[in-house]
Design a protein around this motif. Structure first.
Motif, PDB file in Angstrom:
ATOM      1  N   LEU A 135      82.179  77.331 -12.977  1.00 15.60           N
ATOM      2  CA  LEU A 135      83.464  76.700 -13.267  1.00 15.60           C
ATOM      3  C   LEU A 135      84.327  76.559 -12.017  1.00 15.60           C
ATOM      4  O   LEU A 135      85.088  75.605 -11.882  1.00 15.60           O
ATOM      5  N   VAL A 136      84.224  77.507 -11.087  1.00 14.33           N
ATOM      6  CA  VAL A 136      85.069  77.480  -9.895  1.00 14.33           C
ATOM      7  C   VAL A 136      84.414  76.732  -8.743  1.00 14.33           C
ATOM      8  O   VAL A 136      85.057  75.926  -8.063  1.00 14.33           O
ATOM      9  N   GLU A 137      83.126  76.975  -8.501  1.00 13.95           N
ATOM     10  CA  GLU A 137      82.505  76.512  -7.266  1.00 13.95           C
ATOM     11  C   GLU A 137      81.287  75.620  -7.466  1.00 13.95           C
ATOM     12  O   GLU A 137      81.010  74.759  -6.631  1.00 13.95           O
ATOM     13  N   GLY A 138      80.502  75.863  -8.532  1.00 12.37           N
ATOM     14  CA  GLY A 138      79.241  75.159  -8.659  1.00 12.37           C
ATOM     15  C   GLY A 138      78.245  75.627  -7.613  1.00 12.37           C
ATOM     16  O   GLY A 138      78.384  76.692  -7.020  1.00 12.37           O
ATOM     17  N   ASP A 139      77.210  74.808  -7.390  1.00 17.40           N
ATOM     18  CA  ASP A 139      76.179  75.118  -6.396  1.00 17.40           C
ATOM     19  C   ASP A 139      75.618  76.528  -6.601  1.00 17.40           C
ATOM     20  O   ASP A 139      75.516  77.316  -5.673  1.00 17.40           O
ATOM     21  N   LEU A 140      75.244  76.852  -7.848  1.00 15.90           N
ATOM     22  CA  LEU A 140      74.798  78.203  -8.146  1.00 15.90           C
ATOM     23  C   LEU A 140      73.536  78.579  -7.374  1.00 15.90           C
ATOM     24  O   LEU A 140      73.409  79.712  -6.908  1.00 15.90           O
ATOM     25  N   HIS A 141      72.619  77.646  -7.260  1.00 18.86           N
ATOM     26  CA  HIS A 141      71.398  77.941  -6.501  1.00 18.86           C
ATOM     27  C   HIS A 141      71.744  78.301  -5.064  1.00 18.86           C
ATOM     28  O   HIS A 141      71.225  79.285  -4.510  1.00 18.86           O
ATOM     29  N   GLY A 142      72.640  77.552  -4.457  1.00 12.07           N
ATOM     30  CA  GLY A 142      73.051  77.842  -3.086  1.00 12.07           C
ATOM     31  C   GLY A 142      73.772  79.163  -2.961  1.00 12.07           C
ATOM     32  O   GLY A 142      73.551  79.923  -2.006  1.00 12.07           O
ATOM     33  N   LYS A 143      74.628  79.474  -3.942  1.00 13.48           N
ATOM     34  CA  LYS A 143      75.358  80.745  -3.892  1.00 13.48           C
ATOM     35  C   LYS A 143      74.397  81.922  -4.063  1.00 13.48           C
ATOM     36  O   LYS A 143      74.535  82.951  -3.386  1.00 13.48           O
ATOM     37  N   LEU A 144      73.431  81.792  -4.957  1.00 16.94           N
ATOM     38  CA  LEU A 144      72.451  82.863  -5.109  1.00 16.94           C
ATOM     39  C   LEU A 144      71.652  83.053  -3.823  1.00 16.94           C
ATOM     40  O   LEU A 144      71.416  84.187  -3.386  1.00 16.94           O
ATOM     41  N   THR A 152      65.069  81.493  -9.766  1.00 13.78           N
ATOM     42  CA  THR A 152      65.684  81.724  -8.458  1.00 13.78           C
ATOM     43  C   THR A 152      65.938  83.208  -8.234  1.00 13.78           C
ATOM     44  O   THR A 152      65.684  83.740  -7.137  1.00 13.78           O
ATOM     45  N   LEU A 153      66.439  83.894  -9.257  1.00 12.66           N
ATOM     46  CA  LEU A 153      66.638  85.341  -9.141  1.00 12.66           C
ATOM     47  C   LEU A 153      65.321  86.039  -8.821  1.00 12.66           C
ATOM     48  O   LEU A 153      65.262  86.932  -7.956  1.00 12.66           O
ATOM     49  N   ASP A 154      64.246  85.646  -9.498  1.00 11.83           N
ATOM     50  CA  ASP A 154      62.938  86.234  -9.219  1.00 11.83           C
ATOM     51  C   ASP A 154      62.495  85.961  -7.789  1.00 11.83           C
ATOM     52  O   ASP A 154      62.019  86.856  -7.087  1.00 11.83           O
ATOM     53  N   ALA A 155      62.654  84.718  -7.386  1.00 10.62           N
ATOM     54  CA  ALA A 155      62.198  84.338  -6.049  1.00 10.62           C
ATOM     55  C   ALA A 155      62.952  85.089  -4.958  1.00 10.62           C
ATOM     56  O   ALA A 155      62.402  85.356  -3.884  1.00 10.62           O
ATOM     57  N   ARG A 200      72.578  82.430  -0.853  1.00 13.01           N
ATOM     58  CA  ARG A 200      73.430  82.972   0.211  1.00 13.01           C
ATOM     59  C   ARG A 200      73.726  84.454   0.021  1.00 13.01           C
ATOM     60  O   ARG A 200      73.696  85.229   0.981  1.00 13.01           O
ATOM     61  N   TYR A 201      74.027  84.861  -1.221  1.00 12.89           N
ATOM     62  CA  TYR A 201      74.608  86.189  -1.416  1.00 12.89           C
ATOM     63  C   TYR A 201      73.640  87.247  -1.919  1.00 12.89           C
ATOM     64  O   TYR A 201      73.824  88.433  -1.618  1.00 12.89           O
ATOM     65  N   LEU A 202      72.595  86.887  -2.665  1.00 13.49           N
ATOM     66  CA  LEU A 202      71.688  87.925  -3.128  1.00 13.49           C
ATOM     67  C   LEU A 202      70.965  88.642  -1.994  1.00 13.49           C
ATOM     68  O   LEU A 202      70.800  89.865  -2.046  1.00 13.49           O
ATOM     69  N   PRO A 203      70.529  87.927  -0.939  1.00 14.65           N
ATOM     70  CA  PRO A 203      69.839  88.644   0.137  1.00 14.65           C
ATOM     71  C   PRO A 203      70.703  89.647   0.886  1.00 14.65           C
ATOM     72  O   PRO A 203      70.182  90.499   1.610  1.00 14.65           O
ATOM     73  N   THR A 204      72.042  89.581   0.726  1.00 13.99           N
ATOM     74  CA  THR A 204      72.908  90.553   1.409  1.00 13.99           C
ATOM     75  C   THR A 204      72.788  91.951   0.821  1.00 13.99           C
ATOM     76  O   THR A 204      73.185  92.937   1.461  1.00 13.99           O
ATOM     77  N   GLY A 205      72.274  92.065  -0.417  1.00 16.38           N
ATOM     78  CA  GLY A 205      72.228  93.357  -1.082  1.00 16.38           C
ATOM     79  C   GLY A 205      73.546  93.801  -1.666  1.00 16.38           C
ATOM     80  O   GLY A 205      73.656  94.899  -2.216  1.00 16.38           O
ATOM     81  N   ARG A 206      74.542  92.936  -1.600  1.00 14.46           N
ATOM     82  CA  ARG A 206      75.882  93.301  -2.083  1.00 14.46           C
ATOM     83  C   ARG A 206      76.107  92.924  -3.544  1.00 14.46           C
ATOM     84  O   ARG A 206      77.095  93.355  -4.125  1.00 14.46           O
ATOM     85  N   VAL A 207      75.243  92.112  -4.117  1.00 15.49           N
ATOM     86  CA  VAL A 207      75.399  91.712  -5.518  1.00 15.49           C
ATOM     87  C   VAL A 207      74.657  92.732  -6.377  1.00 15.49           C
ATOM     88  O   VAL A 207      73.432  92.770  -6.399  1.00 15.49           O
ATOM     89  N   ALA A 208      75.429  93.552  -7.092  1.00 20.85           N
ATOM     90  CA  ALA A 208      74.835  94.652  -7.840  1.00 20.85           C
ATOM     91  C   ALA A 208      74.607  94.316  -9.301  1.00 20.85           C
ATOM     92  O   ALA A 208      73.943  95.094 -10.007  1.00 20.85           O
ATOM     93  N   HIS A 209      75.137  93.209  -9.766  1.00 22.43           N
ATOM     94  CA  HIS A 209      75.003  92.858 -11.182  1.00 22.43           C
ATOM     95  C   HIS A 209      75.245  91.363 -11.315  1.00 22.43           C
ATOM     96  O   HIS A 209      76.076  90.789 -10.591  1.00 22.43           O
ATOM     97  N   TYR A 265      69.291  77.395 -17.134  1.00 21.88           N
ATOM     98  CA  TYR A 265      69.067  78.779 -16.756  1.00 21.88           C
ATOM     99  C   TYR A 265      67.624  79.128 -16.408  1.00 21.88           C
ATOM    100  O   TYR A 265      67.392  80.018 -15.578  1.00 21.88           O
ATOM    101  N   PRO A 266      66.594  78.491 -16.995  1.00 26.48           N
ATOM    102  CA  PRO A 266      65.240  78.828 -16.530  1.00 26.48           C
ATOM    103  C   PRO A 266      65.084  78.688 -15.017  1.00 26.48           C
ATOM    104  O   PRO A 266      64.441  79.525 -14.368  1.00 26.48           O
TER     105      PRO A 266
END
Length: 277
Positions: free
Chosen positions: A193-202, A238-241, A204-213, A232-233
């Motif tokens: 709703l705020v930013e979009g580009d969910l694939h890009g945000k994932l 993407t989360l798996d990858a 960018r931020y999941l590899p940092t190890g800072r996203v705990a949930h 969502y599939p």
């Protein structure tokens, strides 16, 4: 596929809260999350978790209040959090300590701390140092208790004037705080709703190890993930990858019956094994 946690403050709304634990277990969930548990004695919640073989993986710190009774009803009375609220540091600390008391009794490893809204006439940037100081204190307390403090960017449609809206703003707060037990809750509904580009945000931020949930819901109505504009599939793949091994909270309002609407989850689980906790 990711592990899914039932959000019991929204799912199974036809049942009293304590009866929702058994319903989630019957539907195959192994973990649950809550908004605010403070109206219920933690011993009662602990018993429902144990009886149903469930783990509590996330709940919110109180939205406000000094006393347990006030904390239990603060959100319903319009409070939206305290981490970025000037002059309310003592109230913030009281809420964090109460949350940690519940976390210890319930074996919950993560507490989502709410920042609150920007007061009229105040610039958001002027509240950043206060928020960082509060979060640093909270994370230090949580670390001693073996927990993490999470912060969640939230959209302004659902919570007008909320202090924290964007993923980059959340990570800026972590950069400023520089404490190990402060993490990010990435709610894909709010992010879309705020930013979009969910694939890009994932990416960018999941590899940092800072996203705990991570949390998921359909957009725009916050119903089941298979309703609305998101696919969502693809996002679960993407989360798996990206090697995400945490929980995905099902923080949505069922459009009909909760159990009847779980086809999206069952399909996801058939497409791949769950990761270990």
């Amino acid at each position: 596929m990711p592990q899914f946690a039932a959000h019991l403050s929204l799912m199974y709304p036809e049942l009293p809260l304590l009866d929702r634990f058994a319903a989630a277990a019957r539907d195959g969930f192994r973990a649950v999350e809550l908004h605010f548990p403070y109206a219920v004695d933690p011993r009662e919640i602990a018993a429902r978790l144990q009886d149903n073989g469930l783990q509590l993986v996330l709940f919110n710190a109180p939205a406000g209040g000094f006393t347990p009774a006030d904390m239990a009803h603060a959100w319903d009375q319009g409070a939206r959090g305290l981490a970025a609220q000037p002059g309310r540091e003592a109230e913030f600390r009281a809420g964090v300590l109460e949350a940690l008391r519940y976390a210890e009794r319930l074996g919950c490893p993560r507490i989502n701390v709410l920042c609150g809204t920007v007061p009229p006439g105040v610039e958001r940037e002027s509240l950043k140092a206060l928020c960082v100081d509060n979060l640093r204190w909270a994370a230090d307390q949580a670390g001693r208790a073996g927990c993490d403090i999470l912060i969640e960017p939230t959209n302004l449609r659902d919570v007008p004037r909320y202090f924290l809206n964007r993923q980059d703003h959340a990570h800026e707060l972590l950069d400023a705080a520089q404490v190990p037990h402060l993490k990010v809750l990435m709610d894909l509904y709010h992010c879309q709703l705020v930013e979009g580009d969910l694939h890009g945000k994932l990416q960018r931020y999941l590899p940092t190890g800072r996203v705990a949930h991570v949390q998921a819901a359909g957009v725009p109505a916050r119903n089941e993930p298979d309703r609305g504009e998101l696919h969502y599939p693809f996002l679960f793949d993407t989360l798996d990858a990206l090697g995400y091994t945490g929980w995905v909270g099902c923080e949505y309002s069922p459009s009909a019956g909760t159990s009847q609407g779980l086809g999206w989850r069952d399909l996801a689980l058939r497409n791949g094994p769950q990761h270990p906790a």
